[in-house]
Motif scaffolding. Structure first.
Motif, PDB file in Angstrom:
ATOM      1  N   HIS A 182       0.920  -1.377  -0.171  1.00  0.00           N
ATOM      2  CA  HIS A 182      -0.308   0.108   0.233  1.00  0.00           C
ATOM      3  C   HIS A 182       0.647   1.244   0.349  1.00  0.00           C
ATOM      4  N   VAL A 183       1.968   1.265  -0.947  1.00  0.00           N
ATOM      5  CA  VAL A 183       2.092   2.773  -1.223  1.00  0.00           C
ATOM      6  C   VAL A 183       1.860   3.647  -1.626  1.00  0.00           C
ATOM      7  N   GLN A 184       2.131   5.003  -0.968  1.00  0.00           N
ATOM      8  CA  GLN A 184       0.995   6.232  -0.717  1.00  0.00           C
ATOM      9  C   GLN A 184       2.088   7.589  -1.337  1.00  0.00           C
ATOM     10  N   VAL A 185       1.332   8.214  -1.742  1.00  0.00           N
ATOM     11  CA  VAL A 185       1.984   9.309  -2.266  1.00  0.00           C
ATOM     12  C   VAL A 185       2.019  10.364  -1.714  1.00  0.00           C
ATOM     13  N   ALA A 186       2.062  11.180  -1.510  1.00  0.00           N
ATOM     14  CA  ALA A 186       1.495  12.611  -1.199  1.00  0.00           C
ATOM     15  C   ALA A 186       2.329  13.849  -1.123  1.00  0.00           C
ATOM     16  N   PHE A 187       1.550  15.120  -1.779  1.00  0.00           N
ATOM     17  CA  PHE A 187       2.463  15.657  -2.349  1.00  0.00           C
ATOM     18  C   PHE A 187       2.770  17.260  -1.287  1.00  0.00           C
ATOM     19  N   ALA A 188       3.257  18.227  -1.717  1.00  0.00           N
ATOM     20  CA  ALA A 188       3.495  19.266  -0.628  1.00  0.00           C
ATOM     21  C   ALA A 188       3.845  20.981  -1.765  1.00  0.00           C
ATOM     22  N   ASP A 189       2.876  21.733  -1.183  1.00  0.00           N
ATOM     23  CA  ASP A 189       2.617  23.029  -2.482  1.00  0.00           C
ATOM     24  C   ASP A 189       4.712  23.235  -2.723  1.00  0.00           C
ATOM     25  N   LEU A 190       4.537  23.486  -3.450  1.00  0.00           N
ATOM     26  CA  LEU A 190       5.906  24.190  -4.367  1.00  0.00           C
ATOM     27  C   LEU A 190       5.712  25.681  -4.007  1.00  0.00           C
ATOM     28  N   HIS A 191       6.992  26.456  -3.030  1.00  0.00           N
ATOM     29  CA  HIS A 191       7.059  27.499  -2.919  1.00  0.00           C
ATOM     30  C   HIS A 191       8.329  28.511  -3.846  1.00  0.00           C
ATOM     31  N   GLY A 192       7.113  29.768  -4.184  1.00  0.00           N
ATOM     32  CA  GLY A 192       8.461  29.897  -5.152  1.00  0.00           C
ATOM     33  C   GLY A 192       8.981  31.591  -5.048  1.00  0.00           C
ATOM     34  N   TYR A 194      11.448  26.734  -7.668  1.00  0.00           N
ATOM     35  CA  TYR A 194      10.454  26.727  -6.459  1.00  0.00           C
ATOM     36  C   TYR A 194      10.679  25.154  -5.918  1.00  0.00           C
ATOM     37  N   ARG A 195      10.665  24.725  -4.482  1.00  0.00           N
ATOM     38  CA  ARG A 195      10.871  24.135  -3.951  1.00  0.00           C
ATOM     39  C   ARG A 195       9.757  23.596  -2.797  1.00  0.00           C
ATOM     40  N   GLY A 196       9.383  22.248  -2.946  1.00  0.00           N
ATOM     41  CA  GLY A 196       8.636  21.915  -2.907  1.00  0.00           C
ATOM     42  C   GLY A 196       8.430  20.628  -2.396  1.00  0.00           C
ATOM     43  N   ALA A 197       8.182  19.102  -1.778  1.00  0.00           N
ATOM     44  CA  ALA A 197       8.131  17.980  -1.884  1.00  0.00           C
ATOM     45  C   ALA A 197       7.030  16.518  -1.769  1.00  0.00           C
ATOM     46  N   VAL A 198       7.734  15.281  -1.845  1.00  0.00           N
ATOM     47  CA  VAL A 198       6.567  14.348  -2.199  1.00  0.00           C
ATOM     48  C   VAL A 198       6.965  13.366  -0.793  1.00  0.00           C
ATOM     49  N   THR A 199       6.503  12.775  -0.310  1.00  0.00           N
ATOM     50  CA  THR A 199       6.177  12.294   0.408  1.00  0.00           C
ATOM     51  C   THR A 199       5.972  10.848   0.157  1.00  0.00           C
ATOM     52  N   ILE A 200       6.694   9.814   0.645  1.00  0.00           N
ATOM     53  CA  ILE A 200       6.270   8.432   0.042  1.00  0.00           C
ATOM     54  C   ILE A 200       6.022   8.243   1.226  1.00  0.00           C
TER      55      ILE A 200
END
Length: 1002
Positions: free
Chosen positions: A251-261, A316-322
């Protein structure tokens, strides 16, 4: 990627005793020695340098191979003169490297080919096997050279120069060079507590191996940021590779955060997509997919960022959480630099950028708007109207009556409708207490979804069962029923069946359920069998018919065209009932009863069974003989002036042609295609291209990403096929069409997946940017939902879109004995003509077969003939000729010239099947079709009689507007068809078996 280039040169590893040295990439020109015969040597080689002649030299090739058993594959060494070196000994051979000793009598560059294969030649479905090692060394030389590693190390060491692929496309990429076992162990030792391993990669390095770690990752290690650049308005695709070396990840999940520029600018998380977790399916419905990664597997997670056209340039900097069940989540930083410039069309004009991945979730043309020539569905209580047809609903929600207003000529509408049903359809439940019809207390309340669709719902009872009916009618004539039957308590049933009482005078012909098109049988029984692609039939007359299919909630469109048994029909639990269900036909006086039964069963309390039915009311539309005869097809890529001089005005462009080289991926020569189409339009001609869904070329840049989706798009299978597939895919696929001339290989894809969405967007792009006038479809795999969308996008951009469908006969064991007409009938409302086809028999089949299986006329289509160029005399009964350009023997031009001299485009076509046809023969084995103009009539005669015979024409002079005393009956000379002849209207006209005449009565 779109043209064959010189061999691709990659940096290669030179292994010393303890270190690896990487050479710089080198570019070579057109030197002849760089080319080689791949069918003899394979697609991969290393070049080594011999500086001094020697009886034997020693080399270790650092090949880092992805094939699992290199020790089982031969190695071929050639010298500077190109000749094979026979004296070669093999040492340690594994995935990491290969040790060789070979005789080197000449100074110069030697080539080591390390995956030679044996192929069955120019087959379109090649069998490629890799050559096994053979001992070719002279015994004396081998004895003198020795076989122990210690002795070999004393021999002259030969430096490795570089790796080469036979082409840049065949060459292994950096993502296909495996990490050595030592490197993997060192990586694991450096991160002993790691369970979730993440490796960010840009789109430039798509993951190609799913069960092995690439050297690139082993050297770099896990983690790090994903950094990339994009233009404003571009769709940026990227991936995060996930590796599970020590334990499965569930049950691999992917979540995104906003990218700030810059200056507070934001690219919101909502602009990011995780493709592997789901999306929008081919019907426009959202879906989700569970991602589990087995131990030892690599799973690329593909993602996309939709950058607004007005995004502020900058970083722009953000993140992907796995995350995964029971595993600590990890975060991958995203650093996206948005440039000053603006992307054109999101970057879609360059397929290699993979911006088109966003097309996978497209809903373009997914609506209930109308498609020409259909008219809006009308609703008057329970009376529903569509083009030329009406449906009256019963309280059950099933049809109480179906009527057709199409006339027998199929060119217009009759004053009086023709009824299909002798009585209302009924769903019946039979138990110990009797037979109970599904019914409700009131008529259905029909709701309008749009001009092209309405729906209704009914809740009722059928004896011991509760029933819920959800149904719809669409403008093309498709009736879809979802019928759920629920047991409120445990019950024993004798049968659940659907009775469809057709009118006997309408049930003239039948095809399906293992029968080819012919007169409807008086008595027939059929049972379910997974070996057969059969779940329904078509029954009717030329101007009124009903197609039906029995299904349940687990229906999945089977594969077709050679591949049925690799994804066969899923037996519907309800209708099949473990082999007890079936269908019977019975002619009973004025009724023709179709009974779909499922047999005895027990149902537990609360159990629900789905008795789904899909029906289609034919004809779908009128035929248009004038347009059909005006559109002259040239089925080949050729010089446009030559084509026009031959009298053709519609050109079909196959794949494997200079402007459309790759099967079902027509985007890599778009400029050349555009130029050809522009030139055709300047000449008043139209151009259609081969592009469908069934298989997909290995040249599609998206293919590695599609592999990451499991079997959502690429159908699972035994692998094999052409060498490229075996060398660059993971093995779980079905090898499909191969074109030896340009080394184009394909895999089978699903007909019901997000690739359909991509396909629709691709057609839209082609219509807008390239100007295609339509499609040539060759045994398609998709369904009516996608076909509607195809028609809509072409109609939106082209003034006169044309779609024709070719099929080889599917009525054989390989294809599950399915009639091509029945297999594709759901597509017929949205296409313009048929080309049926290869393996169709034009000589030993009946007029009924011609009418129902090949002509398309009972469904609102016309067509042409293919196999052995057809039978031109019989073809003219249906307005059919062969196509120009396809084969050397196919030459319809003499018939075209007769059409033009007679003015067939201004004539009314009255087929032999019309009950009051103005010209008849009085026989069933010699038939006549009339093309009637003011003052003259072209009569097509064709014979099915087993021997030479004569016929006297029965002519309705009043209907033709002619006087018998002044009439002449002449046969104009037509090359390859008939000599000139003249008859009197009452003469006995001689007709040879299998032939006929074209006679002008005036």
């Amino acid at each position: 990627m779109s043209k064959r280039r010189f061999p691709c040169l990659l940096a290669c590893a030179l292994l010393g005793a303890s270190a690896a040295l990487w050479a710089q990439p080198q570019t070579f020109g057109s030197a002849a020695h760089l080319h080689w015969d791949a069918d003899r040597y394979g697609n991969h080689r290393y070049l080594v340098q011999v500086t001094k002649p020697a009886d034997a030299v020693h080399v270790v090739i650092p090949w880092r191979r992805r094939d699992l058993h290199p020790e089982q594959v031969a190695v071929i060494v050639t010298g500077p003169d190109g000749k094979v070196v026979a004296n070669v000994l093999r040492g340690a051979i594994d995935q990491a490297s290969g040790e060789l000793v070979f005789e080197a009598r000449q100074v110069g560059v030697y080539a080591v080919y390390y995956q030679p294969y044996l192929s069955n030649g120019r087959s379109n479905y090649p069998t490629v096997n890799y050559a096994t090692p053979k001992d070719t060394a002279d015994a004396g030389w081998a004895s003198k050279t020795g076989h122990d590693a210690a002795h070999w190390r004393k021999l002259p060491a030969t430096p490795v120069l570089r790796y080469e692929g036979v082409s840049d496309f065949d060459a292994y990429t950096a993502m296909e060079r495996v990490a050595t076992p030592t490197e993997v162990q060192q990586l694991l030792a450096a991160h002993p507590a790691q369970v979730l391993w993440l490796f960010p990669e840009t789109r430039a390095y798509p993951v190609r191996m799913f069960d092995q770690l690439p050297q690139r990752w082993a050297q770099r290690g896990p983690g790090g940021e994903l950094a990339d650049q994009a233009l404003r308005g571009e769709y940026l695709s990227f991936q995060i590779g996930l590796w599970a070396p020590s334990a499965a990840l569930d049950h691999v999940q992917v979540a995104f955060a906003d990218l700030h520029g810059p200056d507070g600018a934001i690219l919101p998380a909502s602009a990011l997509t995780s493709f592997n977790q789901g999306g929008v399916d081919f019907t426009g419905q959202p879906f989700s997919t569970r991602v589990d990664v087995a131990k030892g597997r690599v799973q690329p997670l593909w993602m996309g960022l939709d950058i607004p056209a007005d995004a502020k340039p900058g970083e722009y900097r953000g993140a992907v959480t796995i995350s995964a069940d029971g595993v600590s989540a990890q975060t991958v930083p995203l650093v996206i630099t948005v440039g000053e410039g603006n992307a054109v069309a999101h970057g879609d004009d360059d397929p290699s950028k993979l911006t088109r991945l966003r097309w996978l979730n497209s809903t373009l043309a997914q609506d209930n708007t109308l498609v020409k020539p259909f008219t809006a569905v009308t609703v008057h209580g329970a009376q529903l109207g569509i083009l030329g047809r009406e449906v009256q609903l019963a309280n059950s929600g099933l049809p109480a009556q179906i009527e057709s207003r199409f006339d027998e000529r199929m060119t217009g509408f009759a004053k009086q409708p023709r009824a299909l049903l002798a009585a209302p359809m009924q769903l019946l439940v039979q138990d110990a207490n009797g037979t109970h019809a599904l019914h409700a207390t009131s008529l259905p309340n029909v709701q309008v979804d749009g001009p092209a669709k309405v729906h209704w719902q009914v809740a009722g009872d059928a004896g011991p069962l509760q029933g819920e009916v959800t149904a719809s009618l669409e403008a093309d004539g498709t009736l879809s029923y979802t019928i759920a039957l629920k047991a409120t308590q445990a019950v024993t049933l004798k049968d659940i069946r659907l009775e469809m009482p057709l009118r006997g005078d309408t049930a003239q012909y039948e095809l399906g359920l293992g029968r080819t098109g012919d007169h409807a049988p008086a008595d027939f029984n059929w049972k379910w069998n997974v070996e057969n692609n059969q779940d329904g039939a078509w029954i009717g007359a030329v101007n009124a018919g009903l197609e039906f299919h029995l299904r349940d909630e687990n229906y999945l469109r089977p594969l077709n065209t050679n591949f049925y048994h690799q994804q066969p029909l899923r037996m519907p639990t309800s209708w099949d009932n473990a082999g007890q269900g079936g269908i019977t036909f019975k002619r009973d006086g004025v009724r023709y009863l179709v009974n779909a039964f499922s047999g005895p069963r027990t149902m537990a309390a609360g159990q629900v069974l789905r008795y789904d039915v899909v029906m289609r009311i034919t004809p779908f539309k009128t035929i248009k003989p004038a347009e059909h005869f005006a559109e002259r097809y040239f089925h080949k890529y050729d010089d446009l002036d030559t084509i026009k001089a031959d009298g053709a005005n519609v050109v079909n462009i196959h794949h494997a042609t200079p402007i459309n080289p790759w099967i079902n991926y027509p985007f890599l020569e778009a400029d050349a295609m555009r130029a050809y189409i522009d030139a055709a339009h300047q000449r008043g001609m139209e151009v259609k291209i081969y592009d469908t869904i069934r298989e997909l070329s290995d040249r599609a840049p998206e293919l590695p990403m599609l592999e990451s989706l499991g079997h959502e798009i690429i159908s699972g299978g035994k692998g094999g096929g052409f060498s490229w597939l075996q060398e660059h895919l993971d093995g779980d696929y079905i090898a499909a069409w191969h074109v030896p001339e340009n080394r184009d290989a394909a895999v089978i894809d699903s007909g019901q997946s997000r690739w359909n969405n991509y396909y629709i967007e691709g057609l839209d792009w082609l219509a807008r940017n390239v100007g295609i006038d339509g499609l040539y479809l060759d045994d398609v795999a998709y369904d009516r939902t996608t076909m509607k969308r195809v028609r809509k996008v072409l109609q939106a951009h082209r003034p006169h879109p044309l779609i024709d469908l070719h099929s080889a006969s599917q009525f054989d064991a390989r294809d599950g004995y399915i009639n091509s007409a029945l297999l594709y009938m759901e597509l017929f409302p949205y296409i313009d003509r048929l080309w049926f086809g290869e393996e169709f028999d034009y000589e030993k089949t009946s007029p009924s077969y011609w009418l129902t299986e090949m002509s398309g006329i009972p469904y609102g289509l016309m067509g042409e003939m293919l196999q052995n160029d057809g039978n031109p005399w019989r073809g003219m009964l249906f307005g059919m000729t062969s196509r120009l350009g396809w084969s050397k023997g196919s030459d319809p031009r003499p018939l075209w010239q007769l059409w033009d001299s007679f003015g067939i485009e201004q004539a009314d076509m009255i087929g032999w099947w019309v009950h009051d046809a103005p010209v008849k023969t009085g026989r069933e084995d010699v038939l006549a079709t009339s093309y009637v103009r003011h003052g003259q009539t072209l009569i097509a005669l064709a014979s099915w009689a087993p021997q030479s015979t004569t016929v006297k024409l029965q002519i309705d002079w009043k209907a033709l507007g002619l006087k018998p005393g002044n009439a002449t009956l002449k046969a104009p000379a037509v090359a390859g068809f008939q000599p000139a002849a003249e008859f009197k209207p009452g003469d006995a006209i001689p007709v040879e078996p299998g032939k006929g005449w074209l006679l002008i009565l005036e």
